[in-house]
Motif scaffolding. Structure first.
Motif, mmCIF file in Angstrom:
data_model
loop_
_atom_site.group_PDB
_atom_site.id
_atom_site.type_symbol
_atom_site.label_atom_id
_atom_site.label_comp_id
_atom_site.label_asym_id
_atom_site.label_seq_id
_atom_site.Cartn_x
_atom_site.Cartn_y
_atom_site.Cartn_z
ATOM 1 N N PRO A 193 0.844 -1.197 0.000
ATOM 2 C CA PRO A 193 0.000 0.000 0.000
ATOM 3 C C PRO A 193 0.883 1.252 0.000
ATOM 4 O O PRO A 193 2.068 1.182 0.322
ATOM 5 C CB PRO A 193 -0.766 -0.112 1.311
ATOM 6 N N LEU A 194 0.292 2.373 -0.346
ATOM 7 C CA LEU A 194 1.011 3.645 -0.317
ATOM 8 C C LEU A 194 1.665 3.888 1.043
ATOM 9 O O LEU A 194 2.774 4.409 1.126
ATOM 10 C CB LEU A 194 0.033 4.788 -0.638
ATOM 11 N N GLU A 195 0.966 3.482 2.104
ATOM 12 C CA GLU A 195 1.466 3.755 3.459
ATOM 13 C C GLU A 195 2.837 3.099 3.699
ATOM 14 O O GLU A 195 3.661 3.627 4.442
ATOM 15 C CB GLU A 195 0.449 3.293 4.509
ATOM 16 N N ALA A 196 3.065 1.943 3.078
ATOM 17 C CA ALA A 196 4.372 1.285 3.224
ATOM 18 C C ALA A 196 5.452 2.132 2.561
ATOM 19 O O ALA A 196 6.538 2.337 3.112
ATOM 20 C CB ALA A 196 4.325 -0.111 2.604
ATOM 21 N N GLY B 188 -1.391 8.548 -21.072
ATOM 22 C CA GLY B 188 -0.128 7.917 -21.470
ATOM 23 C C GLY B 188 0.155 6.685 -20.636
ATOM 24 O O GLY B 188 -0.701 6.182 -19.913
ATOM 25 N N TRP B 189 1.368 6.224 -20.767
ATOM 26 C CA TRP B 189 1.805 5.045 -20.045
ATOM 27 C C TRP B 189 1.771 5.305 -18.556
ATOM 28 O O TRP B 189 2.294 6.297 -18.083
ATOM 29 C CB TRP B 189 3.250 4.732 -20.425
ATOM 30 N N ASP B 190 1.191 4.409 -17.820
ATOM 31 C CA ASP B 190 1.315 4.486 -16.380
ATOM 32 C C ASP B 190 1.450 3.065 -15.874
ATOM 33 O O ASP B 190 0.512 2.288 -15.895
ATOM 34 C CB ASP B 190 0.089 5.158 -15.768
ATOM 35 N N HIS B 191 2.646 2.756 -15.423
ATOM 36 C CA HIS B 191 2.933 1.356 -15.135
ATOM 37 C C HIS B 191 2.152 0.827 -13.953
ATOM 38 O O HIS B 191 1.972 -0.370 -13.811
ATOM 39 C CB HIS B 191 4.433 1.162 -14.935
ATOM 40 N N PHE B 192 1.697 1.718 -13.070
ATOM 41 C CA PHE B 192 0.907 1.223 -11.937
ATOM 42 C C PHE B 192 -0.496 0.822 -12.376
ATOM 43 O O PHE B 192 -1.204 0.168 -11.649
ATOM 44 C CB PHE B 192 0.794 2.292 -10.845
ATOM 45 N N GLY C 180 14.705 10.569 -9.246
ATOM 46 C CA GLY C 180 14.459 9.150 -9.097
ATOM 47 C C GLY C 180 13.341 8.698 -9.981
ATOM 48 O O GLY C 180 12.882 9.432 -10.862
ATOM 49 N N ASP C 181 12.909 7.501 -9.746
ATOM 50 C CA ASP C 181 11.965 6.857 -10.623
ATOM 51 C C ASP C 181 11.154 5.929 -9.712
ATOM 52 O O ASP C 181 11.698 5.301 -8.814
ATOM 53 C CB ASP C 181 12.765 6.039 -11.652
ATOM 54 N N THR C 182 9.846 5.900 -9.904
ATOM 55 C CA THR C 182 9.015 4.978 -9.145
ATOM 56 C C THR C 182 8.232 4.165 -10.146
ATOM 57 O O THR C 182 7.521 4.715 -10.972
ATOM 58 C CB THR C 182 8.038 5.744 -8.224
ATOM 59 N N THR C 183 8.392 2.860 -10.100
ATOM 60 C CA THR C 183 7.739 2.039 -11.103
ATOM 61 C C THR C 183 7.186 0.793 -10.434
ATOM 62 O O THR C 183 7.507 0.498 -9.291
ATOM 63 C CB THR C 183 8.745 1.676 -12.221
ATOM 64 N N SER C 184 6.324 0.092 -11.120
ATOM 65 C CA SER C 184 5.787 -1.117 -10.525
ATOM 66 C C SER C 184 6.731 -2.277 -10.796
ATOM 67 O O SER C 184 7.618 -2.207 -11.636
ATOM 68 C CB SER C 184 4.391 -1.405 -11.053
ATOM 69 N N SER C 185 6.543 -3.326 -10.044
ATOM 70 C CA SER C 185 7.367 -4.517 -10.155
ATOM 71 C C SER C 185 6.422 -5.698 -10.173
ATOM 72 O O SER C 185 5.357 -5.650 -9.562
ATOM 73 C CB SER C 185 8.307 -4.580 -8.954
ATOM 74 N N ARG C 186 6.777 -6.743 -10.881
ATOM 75 C CA ARG C 186 5.924 -7.927 -10.901
ATOM 76 C C ARG C 186 6.108 -8.762 -9.640
ATOM 77 O O ARG C 186 5.365 -9.672 -9.363
ATOM 78 C CB ARG C 186 6.231 -8.789 -12.124
ATOM 79 N N SER C 187 7.168 -8.430 -8.898
ATOM 80 C CA SER C 187 7.406 -9.269 -7.732
ATOM 81 C C SER C 187 7.884 -8.416 -6.562
ATOM 82 O O SER C 187 7.128 -7.649 -6.017
ATOM 83 C CB SER C 187 8.419 -10.354 -8.073
ATOM 84 N N GLU D 70 -2.377 1.747 -7.306
ATOM 85 C CA GLU D 70 -3.051 1.881 -8.600
ATOM 86 C C GLU D 70 -3.929 3.114 -8.669
ATOM 87 O O GLU D 70 -4.046 3.753 -9.709
ATOM 88 C CB GLU D 70 -3.920 0.650 -8.879
ATOM 89 N N SER D 71 -4.563 3.445 -7.531
ATOM 90 C CA SER D 71 -5.502 4.561 -7.542
ATOM 91 C C SER D 71 -4.774 5.902 -7.689
ATOM 92 O O SER D 71 -5.361 6.894 -8.079
ATOM 93 C CB SER D 71 -6.350 4.553 -6.264
#
Lengths: 346, 346
Positions: free
Chosen positions: A107-110, B340-344, A132-139, B10-11
């Motif tokens: 969650p965002l809180e983490a 656009g692209w949003d990986h979340f 920096g960069d914030t991106t999702s991860s599959r794991s 995601e939100s």
């Protein structure tokens, strides 16, 4: 990619892999004063100063276990380990960038806790978060931090400058982070077997703190400045003392004589190591993540550092042909070899 | 961490998350000229120049799929996307650091291909690899690259400098990388259904190359220098044109009028998009990874750039109160929004 040849990364280890992958890269820019092979890269900045750049990546399940590492500590540590690399060049950190890959299961809180820790470290070390960069991860969670620092050209310290007979010095005490990790791992196992049992960390604060919230020794850099001592070589102790001594010797083309009895070990580290049937000296030599500074100083500086509570002289440098030895309590010489942390071999 | 509150990443989306996490960080160092919020951080270097720092993280399964992205291309692209950020500040890249987290399931030979691509990009963009970190990963491949560049203080270009009536200009053509990705995804599906069928990529070279091997437009930076044009604002087109226009307008506190008919689209991009029942203009506005440069120039520079084959004037800036609109072929005004692209949110 050829299907014919498959060389396992495990067989090479982390340093072997980096050496192999980067050996064909040439330095072509005049602004690159020193590239790969020290704690930080050294770049031209202006007439008096260099810019230092260091980067580290922390990977969930490899460098940290979220079961016992609070997010806030993790954020703090991810900054501290990079600041430590800038310290190891005798420099001052000024900026960091932080990139994270994070699964939607967090969650965002983490992440806010993680960034609270990063912010605390930024305040403590006086560095600005500039990108920096914030991106999702599959794991799992991956944190990549780059630190940018500055150093006077006349004060920059490489791994390669140690001279024969220079004193070998280490800051603080060693082995605590590794023994702290053993305590955390034990409590994790107990918890997994029976989640109703609360972790028993009583009296282990110091070594657990050394594992969870290591500090970069910027204070030691300040002491050295006050004492007007510029080390002849320096490295931070992230992978166990033995591995770092070998790095200094290799870069400086020297040997070393290290005295077992001189190694600074906190008494809690020793007693807890013995509880785990571990030899405290082995924890010092092969444990990791102490983030102390290992450096060499000229014999002429002996008077300036002797008796300093933040520094311990543990030996001296020799000619390369004399080898690298640990002198044990029986005055036997034991060849020093690195069995430090290697994430490819865990 | 409190168990009570859980806000889904995601939100918030990627930009919302970064904004939230970094809003409490203060700039305290005099050497930080500009921190978060542009393509690169801007740091003091000497009297005439700034140092630029940009960082990007590429994650397997999110930013690339190893089923159709060769390691060598991936290495090249991971450098190019960072060089593109330095270009977007009107700067010159000089060094990079590369950190990778990689599972033991990859053989050394795969990493060698990755680093071959990194080396090719280093040669092409004249940057030195000066550091990094190689560590294991419990799952996918993660690549984090930091680029360090230099720019004259009098030539640095931020996102925030656009003036009312400035011309809005884009380099090259747009939408190709996104449509190329659709082709690769289709062939992946075909292959998964029947591994004996060879991929049908005939005649699609250009758009596939745009996806697999994007180039940072350092050549455009050189053209601008030759033409003695310093853009008033600039950003690289990594997330789709619409999103980048909104960034420029927000940072510059301006509106914009963009002409649908002026958008540069390669004919192969158009025809292939139509084959997929996609509107080519939507691919331009909301597709990603073109890595072209979007910039504004003063009307006084019109004569210098008109008819330049590498640049297309697609509209002009207006007052913020006039809004941000796309003018379609019927001269209707359509409010521009970013999808656009949003990986979340994938």
């Amino acid at each position: 990619m050829s299907e014919e040849k498959r060389t396992d990364l495990e067989s090479l280890g982390e340093f072997g892999t980096i050496d192999l992958l980067t050996k064909n890269f040439l330095i072509t820019r005049e602004s690159t004063a020193f590239g790969i092979g020290d704690d930080a890269a050294v770049l031209e900045r202006n007439e008096e100063q260099y810019t230092l750049v260091s980067t580290d990546m922390l990977v969930e399940g490899v460098h940290f276990n979220l079961m016992y590492v609070p997010f806030k500590h993790l954020g703090y540590k991810s900054v501290a380990v990079n600041v430590s690399d800038i310290a190891a060049m005798n420099g001052t950190p000024e900026q960091i960038t932080v990139s994270i890959a994070v699964s939607n299961r967090f969650p965002l809180e983490a992440l806010e806790e993680l960034y609270d820790g990063i912010r605390l470290a930024c305040q403590h070390y006086k560095v600005d978060l500039v990108g920096g960069d914030t991106t999702s991860s599959r794991s799992g969670l991956v944190i990549s931090v780059t630190a940018i620092g500055v150093v006077d050209k006349s004060k920059v310290v490489y791994r390669s400058g140690a001279g024969t007979n220079d004193l070998l010095v280490v800051s603080g005490d060693l082995g605590a982070a590794y023994v702290g990790l053993q305590v955390l791992e034990r409590e994790k196992s107990v918890f997994q077997a029976n989640p109703d049992i609360q972790p028993d960390l009583d009296g282990k604060d110091y070594i657990i703190q050394r594992q969870l919230k290591p500090e970069a020794r910027m204070d030691v850099i300040a002491y050295l400045k006050e004492l007007e001592v510029v080390p002849t070589s320096m490295i931070d102790v992230s992978d166990g003392l033995a591995s770092e001594i070998l790095h200094l010797c290799k870069s400086s083309k020297k040997g070393a004589m290290v005295y077992n009895a001189k190694l600074p070990i906190d008494s809690l580290t020793s007693t807890t190591a013995l509880d785990f049937n571990l030899d405290p000296v082995t924890c010092v030599l092969n444990g990791g993540e102490d983030y102390e500074l290992l450096f060499t100083v000229s014999q002429n500086d002996f008077d300036k550092i002797k008796g300093n509570p933040h520094m311990t002289i543990i030996g001296y440098m020799t000619d390369a042909s004399d080898g690298i030895y640990l002198v044990d309590k029986n005055e036997s010489l034991i060849p020093l070899s690195a069995q430090g942390w290697d994430h490819f071999q865990q």
